[in-house]
Write a protein that holds these residues in place. Sequence first.
Motif, short mmCIF file in Angstrom:
data_model
loop_
_atom_site.label_atom_id
_atom_site.label_comp_id
_atom_site.label_asym_id
_atom_site.label_seq_id
_atom_site.Cartn_x
_atom_site.Cartn_y
_atom_site.Cartn_z
N LEU A 168 45.88 51.89 34.31
CA LEU A 168 47.77 51.34 34.19
C LEU A 168 47.60 50.18 32.87
CD1 LEU A 168 47.45 50.27 38.08
CD2 LEU A 168 48.50 52.38 36.65
N PRO A 169 49.17 49.82 32.67
CA PRO A 169 49.40 49.13 31.74
C PRO A 169 49.00 47.79 32.39
CG PRO A 169 50.80 49.95 32.74
CD PRO A 169 50.28 50.91 33.62
N GLN A 170 49.11 46.91 30.92
CA GLN A 170 48.56 46.08 31.38
C GLN A 170 49.57 44.44 31.94
OE1 GLN A 170 46.58 43.70 28.17
NE2 GLN A 170 44.52 45.17 28.47
N GLY A 171 49.57 43.68 32.44
CA GLY A 171 50.98 43.25 33.09
C GLY A 171 49.92 41.88 34.36
N LEU A 172 50.00 41.70 34.34
CA LEU A 172 50.25 40.14 35.70
C LEU A 172 50.96 41.28 36.62
CD1 LEU A 172 48.94 37.78 35.98
CD2 LEU A 172 52.12 36.83 36.78
N GLY A 173 51.59 42.32 36.93
CA GLY A 173 52.68 43.07 37.92
C GLY A 173 50.94 43.78 38.22
N THR A 174 50.69 44.42 36.87
CA THR A 174 49.43 44.90 37.30
C THR A 174 48.48 44.37 38.21
OG1 THR A 174 50.60 46.85 35.21
CG2 THR A 174 48.22 47.22 35.71
N VAL A 175 48.09 43.87 37.80
CA VAL A 175 46.58 42.83 38.21
C VAL A 175 46.94 42.86 39.27
CG1 VAL A 175 45.32 41.09 39.04
CG2 VAL A 175 46.62 42.09 35.89
N ILE A 176 48.14 42.76 40.22
CA ILE A 176 48.93 42.16 41.62
C ILE A 176 49.38 43.92 42.74
CG2 ILE A 176 50.22 41.58 42.90
CD1 ILE A 176 52.00 39.60 41.20
N ILE A 177 49.19 44.76 41.59
CA ILE A 177 49.31 45.81 42.22
C ILE A 177 47.55 46.43 42.53
CG2 ILE A 177 49.60 48.22 42.06
CD1 ILE A 177 52.55 47.94 40.43
N VAL A 178 46.73 46.22 41.78
CA VAL A 178 45.87 47.23 42.09
C VAL A 178 44.68 46.12 42.92
CG1 VAL A 178 43.52 47.05 40.91
CG2 VAL A 178 45.15 47.89 39.28
N LEU A 179 44.88 44.88 42.96
CA LEU A 179 44.54 43.39 43.94
C LEU A 179 44.14 44.38 45.73
CD1 LEU A 179 44.05 40.60 41.96
CD2 LEU A 179 42.23 42.82 42.17
N VAL A 180 45.89 44.60 45.26
CA VAL A 180 46.19 44.90 47.01
C VAL A 180 45.83 46.24 47.26
CG1 VAL A 180 48.47 45.60 48.06
CG2 VAL A 180 49.04 43.67 46.61
N ILE A 181 45.67 46.96 46.15
CA ILE A 181 45.74 48.52 46.77
C ILE A 181 44.03 48.53 47.03
CG2 ILE A 181 44.83 50.89 45.70
CD1 ILE A 181 47.34 50.67 43.57
N THR A 182 43.34 47.87 46.49
CA THR A 182 41.70 47.39 46.62
C THR A 182 41.86 46.35 47.75
OG1 THR A 182 41.34 45.64 44.84
CG2 THR A 182 41.42 48.23 44.53
N GLY A 183 42.58 46.04 48.10
CA GLY A 183 42.40 44.76 49.16
C GLY A 183 42.64 44.76 50.66
N TRP A 184 43.69 45.76 51.27
CA TRP A 184 44.09 45.73 52.13
C TRP A 184 43.95 46.18 53.00
CZ3 TRP A 184 45.41 50.27 55.17
CH2 TRP A 184 44.96 51.31 53.98
N ALA A 185 42.26 47.02 52.89
CA ALA A 185 41.25 47.86 53.90
C ALA A 185 40.85 47.37 54.62
CB ALA A 185 40.85 48.96 53.22
N GLY A 186 40.45 46.28 54.67
CA GLY A 186 39.38 45.99 55.09
C GLY A 186 40.25 44.68 56.24
N SER A 187 41.36 44.03 55.89
CA SER A 187 42.07 43.47 56.70
C SER A 187 42.79 44.08 57.17
CB SER A 187 43.31 42.67 56.09
OG SER A 187 44.52 43.34 55.00
N ALA A 188 43.17 45.24 57.26
CA ALA A 188 43.66 46.20 57.97
C ALA A 188 42.31 46.87 59.56
CB ALA A 188 43.69 47.53 57.25
N ARG A 189 41.16 46.79 59.32
CA ARG A 189 40.11 47.43 60.03
C ARG A 189 40.19 46.02 61.33
NH1 ARG A 189 39.54 51.57 62.18
NH2 ARG A 189 38.86 52.03 60.33
N VAL A 190 40.38 44.72 60.27
CA VAL A 190 40.12 43.92 61.87
C VAL A 190 41.81 43.44 62.14
CG1 VAL A 190 39.77 41.14 61.20
CG2 VAL A 190 38.37 42.70 60.31
#
Length: 336
Positions: A168-190
């Motif tokens: 993905l193109p570099q940028g602060l928005g890309t970092v946020i999107i990447v972290l949300v994509i990889t971090g929502w599953a654990g909270s959804a399970r709980v």
Amino acid sequence: MSLAQDPRAMAELDLGTPPAPDGRTVAASPPPRRRTGRGFIRGLFRNGKAIAGVVILAVFALVALAAPVLAPGDPTLIQGLGAQPPSAEHWLGTTAKGQDVLALNIWGSRSSLFVGFVVGIAATLVGLLVGLASAYFGRAVDNVLSLVTNVFLLLPGLPLLVILAAFLPQGLGTVIIVLVITGWAGSARVLRAQAMSIRGKDFVAAAQVTGESGVRIMFREMLPNMASIVMSTFLACVIFGIGAQAGLEFLGLGDISTISWGTNLYWASNDGALLTGAWWVFVPPGVCIALVAFALALVNYGVDETTNPRLRRPRRRATPDAPTRVAPRARKEARP
């Protein structure tokens, strides 16, 4: 004497409480009140761990907001000789390029805290929507959402972060999107597990019988009873966001043109600070990340102790020699 002629029996039958010895009716004690939002906040600020965590977070937030005042100008400009240890002129020394380390860390707190809290809010919101929908609708919806959640949980986190950030193109928005994509599953399970336990309660069935919509039941009936677990999940997602951003930027996969605690570690590694023994370059950003994570963990512990009665400590410890406390009403009844 009949039941209607006996006032003591009628009082006990009507009010569910025994009458007074002189025959007067004793009013029943009111039912216990449910803990309101004010009661939760009051209990949270009585907890020592939560107060310590909030104070540490408030200090970092104030430093981030006051960065233009505390360290005016461009922090990336050369301020002196390179690789200078802490001194009166530069409290945390300088980097190998001659940049002031204190100014870099003050300005870096803005980006790191912003990304952490935005990722925490977004990941918790996605997990909450998935968990509530999966628990309330059940069957096909639950099967599909659980399958998607399990896929994201089974994928290795760090390789997925690296792949997404690299393509993905570099940028602060890309970092946020990447972290949300990889971090929502654990909270959804709980959150799904908590919502499933609330889904079978009587008040949810009563709301369905009265004809309330599914969205209203999920957000007006089920969500208020999940406040503590939502808060704990949010704090965990914030910790994940700050740490994962620092890890990505340390590997050079983030936006290295921005100033954050992760990019400070990246440039410290590139400049060979560890090899040259310039500890003042890489220790401050690492300590800042650790302190923020520690403060969020303290707040999380405070929330658990406030909402879970089993974790609350008694105000006074009972000793074997301590006399048994007797209520005033019991004392009066015990007198002849």
